[in-house]
Design an enzyme around this catalytic site. Structure first.
Site, PDB file in Angstrom:
ATOM      1  N   HIS A   1      42.102  87.405  44.142  1.00 31.73           N
ATOM      2  CA  HIS A   1      42.885  86.355  43.219  1.00 31.73           C
ATOM      3  C   HIS A   1      42.943  84.972  44.008  1.00 31.73           C
ATOM      4  CE1 HIS A   1      44.173  89.477  40.015  1.00 31.73           C
ATOM      5  NE2 HIS A   1      43.914  90.314  41.232  1.00 31.73           N
TER       6      HIS A   1
ATOM      7  N   GLU B   1      51.779  81.184  77.662  1.00 27.17           N
ATOM      8  CA  GLU B   1      52.556  81.548  76.538  1.00 27.17           C
ATOM      9  C   GLU B   1      53.566  82.784  76.874  1.00 27.17           C
ATOM     10  OE1 GLU B   1      49.484  80.696  76.497  1.00 27.17           O
ATOM     11  OE2 GLU B   1      48.704  79.462  74.780  1.00 27.17           O
TER      12      GLU B   1
ATOM     13  N   GLU C   1      34.856  85.036  69.781  1.00 28.20           N
ATOM     14  CA  GLU C   1      34.968  84.635  71.397  1.00 28.20           C
ATOM     15  C   GLU C   1      33.955  85.410  72.001  1.00 28.20           C
ATOM     16  OE1 GLU C   1      38.773  85.993  73.424  1.00 28.20           O
ATOM     17  OE2 GLU C   1      39.148  83.683  73.584  1.00 28.20           O
TER      18      GLU C   1
ATOM     19  N   LYS D   1      46.994  90.607  81.178  1.00 24.80           N
ATOM     20  CA  LYS D   1      45.848  91.002  82.184  1.00 24.80           C
ATOM     21  C   LYS D   1      46.124  90.302  83.415  1.00 24.80           C
ATOM     22  CE  LYS D   1      40.757  91.460  82.857  1.00 24.80           C
ATOM     23  NZ  LYS D   1      39.780  91.434  82.057  1.00 24.80           N
TER      24      LYS D   1
ATOM     25  N   GLY E   1      39.768  91.234  77.565  1.00 24.72           N
ATOM     26  CA  GLY E   1      41.108  91.418  76.635  1.00 24.72           C
ATOM     27  C   GLY E   1      40.663  91.771  75.452  1.00 24.72           C
ATOM     28  N   ARG E   2      39.608  91.048  74.533  1.00 21.62           N
ATOM     29  CA  ARG E   2      39.586  91.362  73.217  1.00 21.62           C
ATOM     30  C   ARG E   2      38.817  92.520  73.059  1.00 21.62           C
ATOM     31  NH1 ARG E   2      36.667  87.460  75.473  1.00 21.62           N
ATOM     32  NH2 ARG E   2      34.454  87.422  75.349  1.00 21.62           N
TER      33      ARG E   2
ATOM     34  N   LYS F   1      43.010  74.344  77.512  1.00 26.02           N
ATOM     35  CA  LYS F   1      44.268  74.717  78.564  1.00 26.02           C
ATOM     36  C   LYS F   1      44.277  73.692  79.492  1.00 26.02           C
ATOM     37  CE  LYS F   1      43.490  79.951  78.639  1.00 26.02           C
ATOM     38  NZ  LYS F   1      43.242  80.801  79.777  1.00 26.02           N
TER      39      LYS F   1
HETATM   40  C1  G6Q Z   1      40.328  87.812  75.250  1.00 25.18           C
HETATM   41  C2  G6Q Z   1      40.530  86.815  76.182  1.00 25.18           C
HETATM   42  C3  G6Q Z   1      41.846  86.344  75.900  1.00 25.18           C
HETATM   43  C4  G6Q Z   1      43.075  86.702  76.421  1.00 25.18           C
HETATM   44  C5  G6Q Z   1      44.339  86.086  76.457  1.00 25.18           C
HETATM   45  C6  G6Q Z   1      45.458  86.735  77.230  1.00 25.18           C
HETATM   46  O1  G6Q Z   1      39.261  88.458  75.590  1.00 25.18           O
HETATM   47  O2  G6Q Z   1      40.463  86.747  77.405  1.00 25.18           O
HETATM   48  O3  G6Q Z   1      42.361  86.099  74.445  1.00 25.18           O
HETATM   49  O4  G6Q Z   1      43.318  88.418  76.168  1.00 25.18           O
HETATM   50  O5  G6Q Z   1      44.161  84.719  77.041  1.00 25.18           O
HETATM   51  O6  G6Q Z   1      45.393  86.806  78.514  1.00 25.18           O
HETATM   52  P1  G6Q Z   1      46.331  87.632  79.388  1.00 25.18           P
HETATM   53  O7  G6Q Z   1      46.094  88.934  78.923  1.00 25.18           O
HETATM   54  O8  G6Q Z   1      45.562  87.507  80.802  1.00 25.18           O
HETATM   55  O9  G6Q Z   1      47.493  87.322  79.318  1.00 25.18           O
END
Ligand code: G6Q
Length: 539
Positions: free
Chosen positions: A384, A215, A353, A209, A266-267, A499
């Protein structure tokens, strides 16, 4: 306009606090066939059985009052209509709308947030065209072959939900379509995925996003290098899903570009193009629309004000009862479905989160518990492994079981008159009852204390529709708990400090590589590098 009040300020809170002194006992015949029938409700393809919770009618009345006093449904509707909810009053914050529900509010003639739903439909049309080109062969690789593989590169919200849904629905994959995921910046993650893949028939879906996640950008570069080394042009294979105006919003660099919008966290983004491109590739467009339909139906069901007719609301309130009043610290999500192998991991992010917050929406410290620790694994494997603690440990772990009456593949075997699916379901029911009722024994080692609260979500089969519904159920449960706890469930400032310090460590490593060593200014950081043996420093 809903009011924002702390949990402890509601009159119903006082009642519930009193009831929690003597919670109903589930042992010694209290769990009756009548109770099992009575404590059951249905929303969008799922039944919720909650007779095995430590509740009675009186407590349910108080929970209804709590929901009303907190205005949970009003807040849920305000969210769906586009009110700015991602904020902390009086402080700098993301200050955004929260409109993941608009991604699936595409079936009604009058969507609650019309502009966002129109944007979702626009992206869906782009996806439909793209998938049609792949299907009719007008989009092929340079050798004229079809694309068979997709690698999704993304992390956090751009990985966990989509990955959980892919695993859940892999049984419905189109022939010759496979998806792999790269999330971790650990180079071994990418190396393992790239092994044995025919890159020439592979599409890479880079999802970010912000378009700036360390990463994801690192892994994008790593995979692009692999393509170049194989003599392939990345721009003919790479797709982007990103925010408008992000550094990745550069359509000329990609075969196709899709947008996600800043009002989708994002989540909560699995039903946007973050999940849509990959799921559409794997399952086909119609199956993705079925996921959206299931989610839309659950979103609508979640508007119901009667807690006994609204699964997400009831689960949210039962969760608060167990956590805030009976003081249970964690929740185990235990799906009796192999397809849901990554679902608990997704919920771990989505819930923790969102609701792992210590201040309310005015920035004041909470004087009650917010989100619990969420964890889980599919049954029967967990039986188990860690169920010992759930049955006889000193902590009580409320459980949310999930099951399906039929298997996905329908490939089964009957041994001693029962199928494997029967065996799976028999275990599911057995666990729910055993936890609730326990068992006395003169031998203390063989005694089961019982009274361990659990509920059971059950649907006919794990399909695209029920998966969409289940996803939306938990998304709604999580935001409703956030409304109840008067917290902002939509930001994640808690990930920033790590971060920042990681960037500082990377600066030290880069400085050392250039021989530009200077141990001053960050004594602890340098000491960590030295103590862990990651870098030797001579002073
Ligand atoms: C979710 C967070 C986080 C995010 C990641 C990836 O709600 O905001 O997990 O989705 O850090 O972010 P980008 O999509 O911006 O790479």
């Amino acid at each position: 306009m809903p009011t924002y009040t702390d949990l402890t300020a509601h009159p119903a809170h006082q009642q519930l606090t009193k009831s929690a002194l003597y919670p109903p006992d589930l042992r010694q015949g209290r769990l009756t066939p009548h109770r099992l029938q009575q404590y059951k409700t249905h929303t969008a393809g799922f039944d919720l059985l909650y007779a095995t919770q430590r509740l009675d009618d009186n407590i349910l009345v108080n929970l209804q009052q709590l929901a009303d006093e907190a205005g949970i449904i009003d807040q849920f509707l305000a969210m769906k209509q586009g009110q700015v909810m991602n904020r902390i009053n009086g402080y700098e914050s993301e200050n955004r709308q929260v409109l993941h529900t608009a991604c699936r509010d595409i079936f009604s003639a009058s969507p609650l947030a019309a502009e966002a739903s129109a944007q979702a439909k626009n992206e869906l049309r782009k996806l439909q065209n793209f998938l049609a080109e792949l299907a009719d062969g007008s989009l092929r690789n340079h050798k004229g072959e079809t694309f068979t593989t997709m690698i999704q590169v993304g992390i956090g919200g751009s990985d966990l939900g989509p990955r959980a849904l892919y695993h859940a629905l892999a049984a419905y994959s189109l022939p010759d379509r496979k998806v792999h995921f790269i999330a971790n910046v650990d180079p071994d993650d990418a190396a393992a995925v790239l092994q044995g893949i025919d890159l020439s028939r592979t599409l890479v879906n880079v999802v970010s996003k912000s378009g700036s996640t360390l990463e994801t950008l690192t892994n994008e570069e790593l995979v692009k290098t692999a393509f170049r080394q194989a003599g392939l042009e990345p721009a003919h294979h790479f797709i982007a899903v990103t925010g408008q105006g992000s550094p990745m919003d550069n359509p000329t660099a990609y075969l196709r570009s899709f947008y996600m919008y800043d009002y989708i966290g994002g989540r909560y983004s699995s039903t946007s193009m973050v999940g849509g491109v990959m799921l559409g590739f794997a399952l086909g467009y119609d199956a993705f629309v079925d996921i959206l339909r299931g989610a839309a139906d659950m979103d609508t069901g979640a508007e119901q004000r009667d807690i006994r007719k609204n699964i997400p609301l009831l689960l949210a309130l039962i969760g608060s009862w167990n956590h805030n009043y009976l003081n249970h610290e964690t929740v185990a999500i235990l799906p009796y479905s192999q397809g849901l192998i990554r679902f608990a991991a997704h919920l771990q992010q989505c819930d923790m989160e969102s609701n792992g917050k210590e201040i309310n929406r005015d920035g004041t410290a909470l004087d009650y518990q917010s989100g619990p620790v969420i964890w889980g694994e599919p049954g029967t494997n967990g039986q188990h492994a860690f169920y010992q603690l759930i049955h006889q440990g000193t902590s009580t772990v409320p459980v949310e079981f999930i099951g399906f009456r039929s298997s996905q593949y329908g490939q089964d075997i009957t041994i001693q008159e029962t199928s494997s699916q029967d065996k799976l379901l028999a275990n599911l029911l057995a666990q729910s009852l055993a936890l609730a009722t326990g068992q006395d024994n003169d031998n203390p080692n063989k005694r089961f204390p019982g009274n361990r609260p659990n509920s059971l979500l059950i649907a006919n089969r794990l399909t695209p529709y029920t998966m969409g519904s289940l996803l939306a159920l938990y998304e709604a449960k999580i935001v409703m708990q956030g409304f109840l706890w008067n917290i902002n469930s939509f930001d994640q400032e808690g990930v920033q400090l790590g971060k920042k310090l990681a960037t500082q460590f990377l600066d030290h490593m880069a400085a050392m590589a250039e021989g530009d060593y200077d141990g001053n200014g960050d004594e602890l950081g340098w000491a960590m590098l030295q103590a862990t043996g990651i870098r030797e420093i001579e002073k």
